[in-house]
Design a protein around this motif. Structure first.
Motif, PDB file in Angstrom:
ATOM      1  N   VAL B 242      26.452   1.966  13.742  1.00 44.81           N
ATOM      2  CA  VAL B 242      27.531   2.604  14.161  1.00 44.81           C
ATOM      3  C   VAL B 242      28.894   1.791  12.957  1.00 44.81           C
ATOM      4  N   PRO B 243      29.761   2.262  12.361  1.00 47.52           N
ATOM      5  CA  PRO B 243      29.903   3.742  12.112  1.00 47.52           C
ATOM      6  C   PRO B 243      29.079   4.546  10.896  1.00 47.52           C
ATOM      7  N   PHE B 244      28.219   3.879  10.489  1.00 44.38           N
ATOM      8  CA  PHE B 244      27.436   4.456   9.506  1.00 44.38           C
ATOM      9  C   PHE B 244      26.122   5.148   9.797  1.00 44.38           C
ATOM     10  N   HIS B 245      26.106   5.567  10.917  1.00 41.13           N
ATOM     11  CA  HIS B 245      24.910   6.418  11.769  1.00 41.13           C
ATOM     12  C   HIS B 245      24.747   8.017  11.467  1.00 41.13           C
ATOM     13  N   THR B 246      26.028   8.456  11.296  1.00 39.07           N
ATOM     14  CA  THR B 246      26.039   9.802  11.243  1.00 39.07           C
ATOM     15  C   THR B 246      25.008  10.709  10.758  1.00 39.07           C
ATOM     16  N   TRP B 247      24.273  10.268   9.704  1.00 47.13           N
ATOM     17  CA  TRP B 247      23.377  10.997   9.131  1.00 47.13           C
ATOM     18  C   TRP B 247      22.171  11.201  10.029  1.00 47.13           C
ATOM     19  N   LEU B 248      21.800  10.215  10.841  1.00 45.89           N
ATOM     20  CA  LEU B 248      20.655   9.859  11.558  1.00 45.89           C
ATOM     21  C   LEU B 248      20.337  10.960  12.576  1.00 45.89           C
ATOM     22  N   PRO B 249      21.291  11.439  13.588  1.00 43.46           N
ATOM     23  CA  PRO B 249      20.985  12.667  14.258  1.00 43.46           C
ATOM     24  C   PRO B 249      20.535  13.898  13.629  1.00 43.46           C
ATOM     25  N   ASP B 250      21.266  14.166  12.457  1.00 40.48           N
ATOM     26  CA  ASP B 250      21.038  15.250  11.791  1.00 40.48           C
ATOM     27  C   ASP B 250      19.753  15.408  11.138  1.00 40.48           C
ATOM     28  N   ALA B 251      19.315  14.184  10.423  1.00 39.63           N
ATOM     29  CA  ALA B 251      18.312  14.122   9.552  1.00 39.63           C
ATOM     30  C   ALA B 251      17.012  14.078  10.611  1.00 39.63           C
TER      31      ALA B 251
END
Lengths: 474, 515
Positions: B242-251
């Motif tokens: 966090v806060p660089f994680h937002t790609w992960l749930p989508d991917a």
């Protein structure tokens, strides 16, 4: 003129002879295949003549031309580019118009013009080459004469190229008025008087137009869109490469970078080209226009090599241009291969789901786009890295920041096309039913792809060659 | 040549799959090459037996070294080797890849392309772990990007294109920052010694270069903190913190099951590995500053707690597992962050050791959890936790394996997840008790969302419509059991993992003097 002079001039002679040979052949029998093969064989022979004369020392031929290893390297690049364009054009023209043959006269003549520019040691030779190139391009751009777009593009190019040539001629005249000679050098003189400085500024307009640098770039998207795809590739690569090589030679022979004002001017132009080119490409749904804007940015990147120290800048320019030649020709080659007789495949929609219909073309275009974007394992990465190396060694921080920013922006629009290629194809018939690819086109695209990946994977041989040829002092 | 073979064998398999006539033969070729690579990687084991397998300082104890000139103009070399840091992750990669290849038998769309890209991805991953040249490392790092982009973008779920582009752009942003740091290393080492180098070992052990990195100023900033920050952001994106994680749930949600397994099982480990291989050995003083420790540890703590809390709020089963990855990888970051401080105190590398163990354990458990979700999705065609229930009564074998997988993820004592977290917790406690307390809250939240999820999905009354919930197949049992066995073995006998890497991790930590 000695035999050695003649040997040095052999590429020029052979390319000219190609144009004449095609001309004679056409008067005897009008056959597309014959004209195309004659043209390709002539250009291939010219390339071979460069390779055979590699060891020959720099030669001044009259006051106009100089054939040194630098000129030979760029001549090779230009001839190879022209050869690829000729091969790609064969497949492209087969589906269009019934008059194919004159095309193969104009193409080698345009190449001769480019060669003269690269070899020129004198503003007069440069202007002659520039005119020869431009005049052939007017005709080539309008060659199809099928739609309004072609003629519009040709007229636009004619008027703007004419105006920019006028600037270049005027600049040459001012320089002549100042020093009484059109020969390049000796260094330093040009900066001494306002007249010569004005002359150089006028020359810059002419060169900037051909390189499509901001703010001389307005013609680019329209001309690329209207021109036949292979010719758009030719304008993007051969024509720009030749003028860039000349700029590199002129700038360092005259030692113009000793003047802070010129550095400042070139820096501003480079940064503006990188940013404007990439930003304008972002919103393009037309693939040819997108490639046009991206080519503006690429020449902007190249200016870093122009401004960097010669020892790193010159090889970087040569590597970057080689990579750019491969990728641009490949991209336009795919556009050409997909095109229908009535219109070029330039809408983004034409590319949706291409990977499922035409896997080879989609794979080729993917490789080309990745190289243009500068991703590792492609030639484009090696090129961009060399540019960064040369920029860092000369501390061009502003331009390097613009390069990084521009590259990141460029990812968006390259990725947009890439995503379209691999998207699930629409259920309905594709917007464009492209013809089968003729084998010469396939072969040319395969060659470009292999070269692109080979350089990306194993750049050492090319770097060695460039170190030997494109760096030598003149 | 062993390492080169390990790297290229999957790629060779990838080319061969393209030549196979039927989907069936493509699947088997792909799977057999992944297994062959795993078997080949087992040949590395003997090198790590014996007392002197790790040497006494960083740069020693590197085995199967290959060093060839590659691009002389940049002094970039083909330099590969394996030490205690890369060895466990290489085995993890080949193992997870083989298991995922088996899991990929259910892929039916463009099978050839899938396996070719899958195996190319494996080559990229192994290359990253085995490179000892920063330039080569970067090339392999980027080589993973494209196969992953296509594997998500073509074979993914409904929003696959969005997810693939997001993954691509995030990773690329990290790569650009890494490239800047990489060039900084090159030019400053050139400044210090006259020859620019990308050699990761030399960059870490050459005293001249070391001094230069600590003293140099770039554009008015101190170089070392700047490079550390750039590298950290690059690796934190991959980790993801966090806060660089937002790609992960989508991917994760859009990726097909085997790719989620690879993504969670191996790719996330690149972030932790990068920090341990590049940031810590090359910029040790920066890593040991109180600022760096605090920033990294707090980002780690936020990831642990926030990831667990967000996981608890999910109704999409796969998204829940995705957020659990954010939470679990936070432990890795926390363990790394506190190590410089506690090593200086009492020569204790529990932080490093726990981070490494957590990476291995999470690699096994998350791959297992994603496959468990995939098994259910293939049958029910939805992933809404609230619409499940009573699966235990319909699919008893699957339920047994699911308990193992989720409990391993939860960190139940006796399973591998517990060991890594407890190591990190001990290390954190030695440095800052408050942080340890916060991390412990994360553990409780984790137990909360896992138990609650298991209750909602597996327990409860038998569902009315059960005809689509067919029993797990033998193939699925093999995938789950092979992962599950190791979560038990490592949970019961952690030394089986730690004995292979503690030596090298100690050597890395030795840069920090003991007070």
């Amino acid at each position: 003129m000695t035999a050695l002079d003649l040997q040095a001039l052999l590429p020029l002679v052979l390319t000219t002879a190609t144009a004449i040979a095609v001309m004679i052949a056409v008067t005897i029998t009008r056959r597309h295949g014959l004209a195309a093969w004659l043209c390709a064989a002539g250009l291939a022979a010219a390339i071979a003549s460069i390779a055979s004369a590699r060891e020959c020392a720099p030669r001044h031929i009259s006051d106009l031309l100089v054939i040194d290893s630098f000129a030979r390297f760029y001549s090779g690049l230009i001839l190879a580019g022209s050869l690829v364009v000729a091969v790609l054009s064969y497949g492209y023209l087969k589906l269009r118009t019934d008059r194919h043959e004159e095309y193969y006269i104009l193409l080698p003549l345009a190449a001769v013009g480019s060669l003269v520019i690269v070899c020129s040691a004198n503003l007069l030779a440069f202007l002659l080459g520039l005119e020869l190139l431009s005049i052939c391009l007017f005709a080539l751009i309008a060659y199809r004469r099928t739609g309004r777009g072609d003629l519009e593009a040709a007229v636009k190019y004619l008027i703007l190229a004419g105006a920019s040539s006028a600037f270049a001629v005027f600049g040459a005249a001012l320089i002549y008025a100042d020093r009484g000679s059109l020969a390049f050098g000796p260094p330093g003189l040009a900066l001494s008087s306002p007249v010569a400085l004005a002359g150089i500024a006028a020359l810059l307009v002419g060169v900037g137009f051909k390189l499509a640098l901001v703010p001389f770039h307005f013609w680019t998207p329209d001309v690329y869109q209207g021109a036949p795809a292979p010719i758009a590739g030719f304008i993007a690569t051969v024509s720009k490469g030749a003028v860039f090589a000349l700029a590199l030679r002129y700038l360092s022979t005259e030692n113009l970078l000793a003047d802070g004002r010129i550095i400042w001017l070139l820096t501003a132009i480079a940064a503006a080209s990188m940013l404007a080119g990439n930003l304008l490409a972002l919103r393009q749904d037309n693939v040819k226009r997108m490639l046009a804007y991206s080519s503006i940015a690429h020449v902007g990147y190249l200016l870093i090599a122009l401004l960097a120290s010669a020892s790193l800048g010159r090889p970087a320019a040569a590597i970057y241009l080689t990579a750019y030649f491969l990728a641009s020709l490949g991209a336009f080659g795919v556009v050409g291969a997909l095109s229908q007789p009535t219109r070029d495949a330039d809408a983004l929609a034409d590319y949706r789901g291409l990977a499922w219909r035409r896997p080879f073309l989609a794979f080729t275009l993917t490789a080309m786009l990745l190289s243009l974007a500068g991703l590792p394992l492609t030639a484009g990465f090696v090129g961009k890295l060399s540019l960064v190396f040369s920029g860092v060694s000369s501390a061009l921080w502003l331009l390097l920041s613009a390069l990084v920013l521009g590259s990141v922006i460029s990812i968006f629009y390259y990725l947009r096309l890439l995503a379209a290629l691999f998207a699930t194809p629409p259920a309905s018939e594709p917007a464009i039913s492209s013809p089968n690819t003729p084998w010469p086109t396939t072969a040319a695209l395969l060659f470009l792809t292999v070269a692109l990946l080979a350089i990306g994977l194993w750049p050492a041989p090319l770097l060695d060659l460039i170190q030997k040829m494109a760096v030598a002092a003149w | 040549m062993l390492l080169t073979w390990i790297i290229v064998l999957p790629a060779i398999g990838g080319v061969l799959t393209l030549l196979m006539p039927s989907d069936r033969s493509v699947r088997w070729t792909g799977f057999l090459f992944a297994v062959a690579t795993f078997v080949l990687s087992l040949w590395l084991f003997p090198a790590f037996q014996g007392a002197d397998a790790f040497g006494t300082r960083y740069g020693e104890g590197i085995h199967f070294v290959e060093h060839h000139e590659w691009i002389p103009a940049f002094n970039a070399n083909y330099y590969v080797g394996v030490d205690g840091l890369s060895f466990p992750l290489v085995i993890l990669t080949t193992f997870i890849s083989a298991v995922s290849a088996l899991a990929a038998f259910s892929i039916t769309k463009a099978v050839k392309g899938f396996f070719a890209l899958f195996l190319l991805l494996e080559t990229g991953m192994l290359g990253v772990f085995l490179s000892l040249d920063l330039f080569l490392f970067y090339i392999f790092w980027e080589l993973m990007l494209l196969p992953m982009y296509f594997l998500i973008g073509i074979w993914g779920g409904p929003r696959k294109e969005y997810a693939a582009i997001k993954f691509f752009l995030y990773t690329l942003a990290g790569s650009v920052l890494m490239l800047i740091a990489l060039l900084g290393f090159y030019f400053l080492s050139k400044n210090a010694t006259g020859v620019g180098t990308f050699d990761l070992i030399e960059l870490a052990t050459n005293a001249k270069i070391h001094t230069k990195f600590n003293q140099a100023m770039v554009l008015g900033f101190k170089f070392a903190p700047l490079a550390f920050t750039f590298l950290f952001i690059g690796f934190a994106i991959k980790l993801p913190a966090v806060p660089f994680h937002t790609w992960l749930p989508d991917a994760h949600v859009e990726a097909p099951t085997p790719i989620s397994m690879i993504l969670a099982g191996v790719l996330l480990k690149m972030g932790g590995y990068g920090l341990m291989r590049i940031s810590y050995p090359i910029l040790p003083e920066t890593a040991a500053t109180t600022t760096a420790i605090a920033v990294l540890a707090i980002i780690g703590l936020v990831s642990i707690v926030y990831g667990a809390a967000v996981a608890m709020a999910q109704t999409d089963f796969k998204k829940l597992v995705a957020y659990s990855s954010v939470s679990h990888m936070g432990w890795v970051l926390l363990g790394l962050a506190v190590t410089p401080a506690i090593f200086a105190k009492d020569q204790n590398i529990a932080g490093f050791s726990g981070a490494m163990f957590q990476m291995i354990s999470h690699g096994l458990a998350s791959a297992m959890m994603f496959f468990l979700v995939g098994v259910l999705y293939e049958r029910a065609h939805h992933r809404d936790i609230n619409r499940f229930g009573g699966i235990a009564l319909v699919m008893p074998v699957y339920f047994g394996l699911a308990m193992l997988g989720f409990f391993a993820g939860m960190g139940l004592p006796g399973l591998s997840g517990f060991v890594g977290e407890i190591y990190v917790l001990i290390a954190t406690f030695a440095y800052n008790q408050t942080w340890a307390a916060i991390a412990a809250v994360g553990m409780i939240l984790t137990a909360g969302y896992i138990l609650w999820t298991m209750q909602r999905v597996y327990l409860g009354p038998k569902p009315e419509d059960t005809h689509h919930l067919s029993p797990v197949t033998a193939r699925e049992v093999i995938v789950l059991a092979s992962l599950g066995v190791f979560t038990i073995v490592l949970g019961v006998y952690p030394k089986l993992a730690t004995m292979f890497y503690d030596g090298t991790l100690t050597n890395i930590a030795k840069v920090w003097p003991v007070k």
